[in-house]
Write a protein that holds these residues in place. Structure first.
Motif, short mmCIF file in Angstrom:
data_model
loop_
_atom_site.label_atom_id
_atom_site.label_comp_id
_atom_site.label_asym_id
_atom_site.label_seq_id
_atom_site.Cartn_x
_atom_site.Cartn_y
_atom_site.Cartn_z
N HIS B 117 0.81 -1.21 0.00
CA HIS B 117 0.00 0.00 0.00
C HIS B 117 0.86 1.28 0.00
O HIS B 117 0.55 2.24 -0.72
CB HIS B 117 -0.90 -0.03 1.24
N HIS B 121 1.22 4.34 -2.85
CA HIS B 121 1.02 5.78 -2.63
C HIS B 121 2.12 6.60 -3.33
O HIS B 121 1.87 7.72 -3.77
CB HIS B 121 1.07 6.09 -1.13
N SER B 142 -1.13 10.54 6.12
CA SER B 142 -2.57 10.29 6.05
C SER B 142 -3.06 9.98 7.44
O SER B 142 -2.32 10.14 8.42
CB SER B 142 -2.85 9.11 5.12
N HIS B 145 -0.74 6.81 8.04
CA HIS B 145 0.71 6.81 7.95
C HIS B 145 1.33 8.20 7.96
O HIS B 145 0.75 9.16 7.47
CB HIS B 145 1.22 6.03 6.74
N ASP B 311 -6.63 7.10 -0.62
CA ASP B 311 -6.57 5.69 -1.03
C ASP B 311 -7.44 5.46 -2.27
O ASP B 311 -8.58 5.91 -2.33
CB ASP B 311 -7.05 4.79 0.11
#
Ligand SMILES: [Zn+2]
Lengths: 218, 370
Positions: B117, B121, B142, B145, B311
């Protein structure tokens, strides 16, 4: 007719191929924590054993539960996506109906119960192997003891709680072979099967975990 | 220039949190970005409820795949591969996407790529600004993260330089919005109030910026507590809380630290490009301050449009396409969802060809975040 049946609503990861008259090949493994990993290789194996490719399948049959959610969704998502990719119908069958069909109990009534965890069972009452009389529901065994008293019972939920189900019998887990046979029979009779949607029977736990969106390992 | 028809056509599936994303790319060209979000269903809980998200993914998956194919105007038969977020993320939510991707790839006879993931990004910026410079410095911020990552090759070499030691940046926005009674998610609404406030009105602490603190790690927990205390003190004194000034000053403290550390990492590592991704990259002040500081330091800033920062499936497809283009090994049919997949593993190759990667796996588990 060539049906691919699968069920992940119980600890069993079970897959079968049915050609309309009999089961052609099948695979069942019991591992409650690895549904996601085991299902696709099992499909691949069942097809290979029959010497067939997935695109020969004319319909998908999937157990819609009730069952613990995470595993249940693996089967439903797989069935849905196969249906989309192959352009074939996806039929739902109540997982407990598959167990009832496989029970071999000649005269009812009887009960099917699977393990719902949290000290509860998913259960339903049957008049015979093809006829569900009530349910499915999720309850604590002690709370339904009166309703099921004196009835034979099949499934892991029955075997787990002998106080409530003193006449508990095999099979413990559902088999896709039974699910496929039941679905083939109903389709041949022109009956409608269920929509392939999950029977959760419980509201989601609405708890936000402490670090709710943390996806970076610490 | 090569005919773009030669570039890999890949469909990507993302379900690590509350967005069901399906994207389709051809090489570095975005063809479709279909997203179904369950965010409204989580709002009243003030955060993402995993079981609610997982149920929504199951419902939304097939319609979202259909929408993406239609938007892209391609046939599933023409795809060169299916990519899916294998982790990190919410375990149950990831499993829905992985199950769908496996079944889709198997039924279509296409290779499957389980990808990371966080690397996705970063890779999504190829759809906006063309091929990533190598190496690339990436700041991912985010609700889940806050990481500084250095990538020499997005398909095989992503190194974590720093990460948050407590809350993610977006989480801090959500929590302060809750204290101010502004609702969930907090990022956009704080951004809006902050535009009318004074960022220097209140001096909130900058976490981990002392001379002895780790240079690239972040901490937003102390800031969050400090802002909450300041607000409570105002309320206790019977005074009005200046929401605009609090928002602006809090936001300034967050983006000041993020951009300062990111620019410093670029300078230290001799990297002349910085990409910023993740939902917080949509923050207008973060973009403005990053631009200002990067210009001063001679660094080129790359920030994808907001819809590609949150996302989505396009980012997964973008990384999948790169895996195909660079001949990386496909994943096997027993691919599992890994809620704590290390950032050092951009993809999860199948074991048949994975000896080199197995080794990387062992090494990375020990070195990461120690
Ligand atoms: Zn993300």
């Amino acid at each position: 007719m060539l049906l691919l049946a699968l069920d992940t609503a119980t600890p069993a990861v079970t897959v079968a191929l049915h050609d309309g008259s009999s089961v052609v090949s099948e695979s069942s493994q019991v591992d409650a924590r690895r549904h996601g990993e085991l299902l696709l290789p099992a499909v691949d194996r069942v097809l290979a054993d029959a010497g067939l490719r997935l695109d020969a399948v004319t319909g998908i049959v999937v157990g819609v539960g009730p069952g613990p959610y995470t595993g249940l969704r693996v089967g439903l998502m797989t069935a849905d996506t196969f249906g989309l990719a192959l352009g074939v119908p996806v039929h739902g069958v109540c997982t407990l109906d598959g167990l009832a069909y496989a029970s071999g109990i000649e005269s009812g009534p009887f009960v099917v119960a699977t393990d719902a965890r949290r000290k509860e069972v998913y259960w339903a009452r049957y008049d015979d192997v093809r006829t569900r009389a009530g349910g499915p529901a999720v309850d604590r065994p002690a709370d339904i003891a009166d309703e099921v008293a004196g009835l034979p019972a099949v499934g892991a939920g029955a075997l787990l709680y002998p106080d409530t189900f003193p006449d508990a019998r095999a099979p413990e887990h559902v088999s896709a072979a039974a699910l496929a046979s039941l679905a083939a029979e109903r389709l041949a009779a022109g009956e409608e099967l269920l929509e392939p949607r999950p029977l959760y029977l419980r509201r989601p736990d609405a708890q936000v975990p402490k670090n709710y969106k943390v996806v970076t390992p610490k | 220039m090569a005919d773009s028809r030669d570039e890999p056509l890949v469909l990507g599936i993302e379900t690590s949190c509350d967005e069901t994303g399906v994207g389709i790319v051809r090489g570095t060209t975005l063809l479709a970005d279909a997203v179904a979000s369950s965010v409204d269903e989580h709002a009243r809980f003030g955060g993402v409820v995993p079981e609610v998200a997982s149920r929504a993914h199951l419902e939304a998956m097939v319609p979202t795949i259909e929408r993406a194919l239609k938007e892209a105007g391609v046939s599933a038969r023409d795809l060169d591969g299916i990519a899916v977020t294998a982790g990190p993320g919410l375990a149950g939510a990831l499993l829905v996407g992985v199950s769908a991707a496996k079944a889709y790839a198997y039924a279509l006879g296409k290779p499957l790529y389980g990808v990371n993931h966080l690397a996705s990004h970063i890779c999504v910026d190829q759809l906006e600004h063309g091929p990533l410079p190598e190496p690339t410095m990436a700041l991912l911020v985010s609700g889940g993260h806050s990481s500084l990552l250095l990538s020499a090759d997005i398909t095989s070499d992503v190194r974590p330089l720093g990460a948050t030691i407590d809350d993610a940046a977006g989480e801090a926005f959500d929590k302060i919005a809750r204290v101010l009674n502004l609702g969930f998610p907090g990022g956009p609404v704080i951004d809006r109030y902050a535009r009318e406030g004074d960022p220097n009105a209140i001096s909130f602490p900058r976490g981990l910026t002392g001379p002895r603190d780790p240079a690239y790690d972040f901490s937003f927990s102390g800031l969050k507590t400090s802002v909450a205390r300041w607000i409570e003190a105002k309320r206790a004194a019977g005074e009005d809380v200046p929401v605009r000034d609090v928002s602006a000053s809090f936001q300034e403290a967050v983006v000041d630290v993020l951009t300062r550390k990111a620019v410093r990492a670029c300078k230290d590592e001799g990297v002349d490009h910085l990409m910023i991704g993740g939902g917080v990259a949509a923050n207008s002040r973060l973009r403005a301050l990053a631009q200002e500081r990067c210009e001063k330091a001679g660094i080129r800033l790359r920030v994808p449009r907001p819809k590609l920062c949150t996302d989505n499936g396009a980012m997964v497809a973008a990384l999948g396409a790169e895996m195909v283009a660079r001949n990386r090994a496909a994943s096997s049919w027993d691919l599992s969802a890994d809620s704590s997949l290390p950032v050092t593993e951009p993809h999860v190759p199948g074991h048949a060809h994975g000896h080199d990667h197995d080794h990387v796996h062992e090494v990375s588990k020990e070195n990461l975040y120690s």
